[in-house]
Design a protein around this motif. Sequence first.
Motif, PDB file in Angstrom:
ATOM      1  N   ASP A  62       0.862  -1.183   0.000  1.00  0.00           N
ATOM      2  CA  ASP A  62       0.000   0.000   0.000  1.00  0.00           C
ATOM      3  C   ASP A  62       0.902   1.238   0.000  1.00  0.00           C
ATOM      4  O   ASP A  62       1.347   1.701   1.051  1.00  0.00           O
ATOM      5  N   THR A  63       1.209   1.781  -1.196  1.00  0.00           N
ATOM      6  CA  THR A  63       2.177   2.881  -1.255  1.00  0.00           C
ATOM      7  C   THR A  63       1.580   4.180  -0.709  1.00  0.00           C
ATOM      8  O   THR A  63       2.301   5.024  -0.198  1.00  0.00           O
ATOM      9  N   GLY A  64       0.246   4.322  -0.783  1.00  0.00           N
ATOM     10  CA  GLY A  64      -0.400   5.512  -0.209  1.00  0.00           C
ATOM     11  C   GLY A  64      -0.140   5.569   1.296  1.00  0.00           C
ATOM     12  O   GLY A  64       0.120   6.636   1.862  1.00  0.00           O
ATOM     13  N   ALA A  65      -0.169   4.395   1.942  1.00  0.00           N
ATOM     14  CA  ALA A  65       0.073   4.339   3.389  1.00  0.00           C
ATOM     15  C   ALA A  65       1.502   4.777   3.701  1.00  0.00           C
ATOM     16  O   ALA A  65       1.763   5.401   4.739  1.00  0.00           O
ATOM     17  N   MET A  66       2.449   4.487   2.782  1.00  0.00           N
ATOM     18  CA  MET A  66       3.842   4.907   3.004  1.00  0.00           C
ATOM     19  C   MET A  66       3.918   6.440   2.980  1.00  0.00           C
ATOM     20  O   MET A  66       4.562   7.055   3.827  1.00  0.00           O
ATOM     21  N   TYR A  67       3.260   7.047   1.979  1.00  0.00           N
ATOM     22  CA  TYR A  67       3.263   8.520   1.906  1.00  0.00           C
ATOM     23  C   TYR A  67       2.579   9.112   3.139  1.00  0.00           C
ATOM     24  O   TYR A  67       3.021  10.123   3.690  1.00  0.00           O
ATOM     25  N   ARG A  68       1.504   8.458   3.565  1.00  0.00           N
ATOM     26  CA  ARG A  68       0.777   8.964   4.740  1.00  0.00           C
ATOM     27  C   ARG A  68       1.650   8.882   6.005  1.00  0.00           C
ATOM     28  O   ARG A  68       1.638   9.789   6.835  1.00  0.00           O
ATOM     29  N   ALA A  69       2.393   7.783   6.147  1.00  0.00           N
ATOM     30  CA  ALA A  69       3.226   7.616   7.344  1.00  0.00           C
ATOM     31  C   ALA A  69       4.332   8.680   7.375  1.00  0.00           C
ATOM     32  O   ALA A  69       4.603   9.287   8.418  1.00  0.00           O
ATOM     33  N   VAL A  70       4.937   8.930   6.212  1.00  0.00           N
ATOM     34  CA  VAL A  70       5.986   9.958   6.156  1.00  0.00           C
ATOM     35  C   VAL A  70       5.358  11.333   6.434  1.00  0.00           C
ATOM     36  O   VAL A  70       5.921  12.156   7.169  1.00  0.00           O
ATOM     37  N   ALA A  71       4.160  11.561   5.887  1.00  0.00           N
ATOM     38  CA  ALA A  71       3.472  12.837   6.124  1.00  0.00           C
ATOM     39  C   ALA A  71       3.191  13.013   7.617  1.00  0.00           C
ATOM     40  O   ALA A  71       3.361  14.102   8.172  1.00  0.00           O
ATOM     41  N   GLU A  75      -4.187   3.681  12.194  1.00  0.00           N
ATOM     42  CA  GLU A  75      -5.400   4.501  12.340  1.00  0.00           C
ATOM     43  C   GLU A  75      -5.084   5.970  12.091  1.00  0.00           C
ATOM     44  O   GLU A  75      -5.790   6.658  11.362  1.00  0.00           O
ATOM     45  N   GLU A  76      -3.996   6.412  12.725  1.00  0.00           N
ATOM     46  CA  GLU A  76      -3.665   7.842  12.689  1.00  0.00           C
ATOM     47  C   GLU A  76      -3.397   8.372  11.273  1.00  0.00           C
ATOM     48  O   GLU A  76      -3.677   9.537  10.986  1.00  0.00           O
ATOM     49  N   ILE A  77      -2.869   7.522  10.402  1.00  0.00           N
ATOM     50  CA  ILE A  77      -2.553   8.007   9.045  1.00  0.00           C
ATOM     51  C   ILE A  77      -3.799   8.211   8.189  1.00  0.00           C
ATOM     52  O   ILE A  77      -3.715   8.744   7.095  1.00  0.00           O
ATOM     53  N   ARG A  78      -4.969   7.766   8.680  1.00  0.00           N
ATOM     54  CA  ARG A  78      -6.207   7.877   7.871  1.00  0.00           C
ATOM     55  C   ARG A  78      -7.105   9.022   8.314  1.00  0.00           C
ATOM     56  O   ARG A  78      -8.237   9.122   7.873  1.00  0.00           O
ATOM     57  N   THR A  79      -6.642   9.868   9.209  1.00  0.00           N
ATOM     58  CA  THR A  79      -7.504  10.971   9.664  1.00  0.00           C
ATOM     59  C   THR A  79      -7.594  12.037   8.559  1.00  0.00           C
ATOM     60  O   THR A  79      -6.685  12.150   7.726  1.00  0.00           O
ATOM     61  N   PRO A  80      -8.694  12.833   8.539  1.00  0.00           N
ATOM     62  CA  PRO A  80      -8.815  13.883   7.522  1.00  0.00           C
ATOM     63  C   PRO A  80      -7.625  14.852   7.538  1.00  0.00           C
ATOM     64  O   PRO A  80      -7.204  15.335   6.483  1.00  0.00           O
ATOM     65  N   ASP A  81      -7.048  15.127   8.703  1.00  0.00           N
ATOM     66  CA  ASP A  81      -5.889  16.033   8.780  1.00  0.00           C
ATOM     67  C   ASP A  81      -4.726  15.501   7.945  1.00  0.00           C
ATOM     68  O   ASP A  81      -4.096  16.237   7.178  1.00  0.00           O
ATOM     69  N   ILE A  82      -4.447  14.216   8.110  1.00  0.00           N
ATOM     70  CA  ILE A  82      -3.319  13.627   7.360  1.00  0.00           C
ATOM     71  C   ILE A  82      -3.685  13.494   5.879  1.00  0.00           C
ATOM     72  O   ILE A  82      -2.830  13.693   5.004  1.00  0.00           O
TER      73      ILE A  82
END
Length: 231
Positions: A37-46, A91-98
């Motif tokens: 899941d490459t989107g999750a990688m970008y989200r984690a770095v964000a 969970e935290e990487i899926r919030t609207p803020d992120i």
Amino acid sequence: MIAVQKSLIIAIDGPASSGKSTTARLVAQKLGLMYLDTGAMYRAVALKIYRTGIELTEKSALMELLNNTEVEQVGRDDGVHILLDGEDVSEEIRTPDISLWVGPVSEHGLVRERLVAWQREIGKHGSIVADGRDIGTVVFPDAQVKIYLSADPHTRALRRQKELAARGIAQSVEEVESALVTRDQRDSSRAHSPLRKAEDAVEIDTTHLTVGDQVEKVLAIVKKQAAATAK
Ligand code: DC
């Protein structure tokens, strides 16, 4: 039964909530491949950049952060979890803020360079199903199977709203749709690796499809490709 080649890469690209992650995860499960899941990688770095508060313009601080960041994906009984430097941030990487913050982060050349390198490294170690925005165009341009999933914005907003509600986040469909359209525009118009369909990708419009239909369609494409390669 589909005989999977030694090193098979299935690239699934498309806009937010087009059904990429669910389809990719299930296709990977059916074929016994790893799901990336490459989107999750970008989200984690964000998330890490958000927490540390560094500016995206601070090149050396950003390099330093990227050099000292580890993002891992681990499969558990209840699904795939994302670890950021060992901490479960699924969970935290899926919030609207992120979801908002990941836009500018994923546009950054340094971030993309680093994440694409990580993704290619993972691809070297075995067969994978990877989903994202630039998988078939940039990360794995030689992927044997390339799929581009699309769906109309309203349908995608309804899906996203349902996902958010399941996590206890209430947002109106209008709010969700407007954020999605903004993100689509950002993803498609950015300078680095914009979202676009690879010329050799097969497009599947999921607006009126069930998840089961989507998975079947992708598996049929994989099967066709495997048969063509075997000839
Ligand atoms: O698929 P997603 O919504 O979890 O992706 C989060 C963000 O990361 C999205 O705004 C686009 C970006 N992204 C990207 O630029 N390239 C990828 N391969 C995957 C995601």
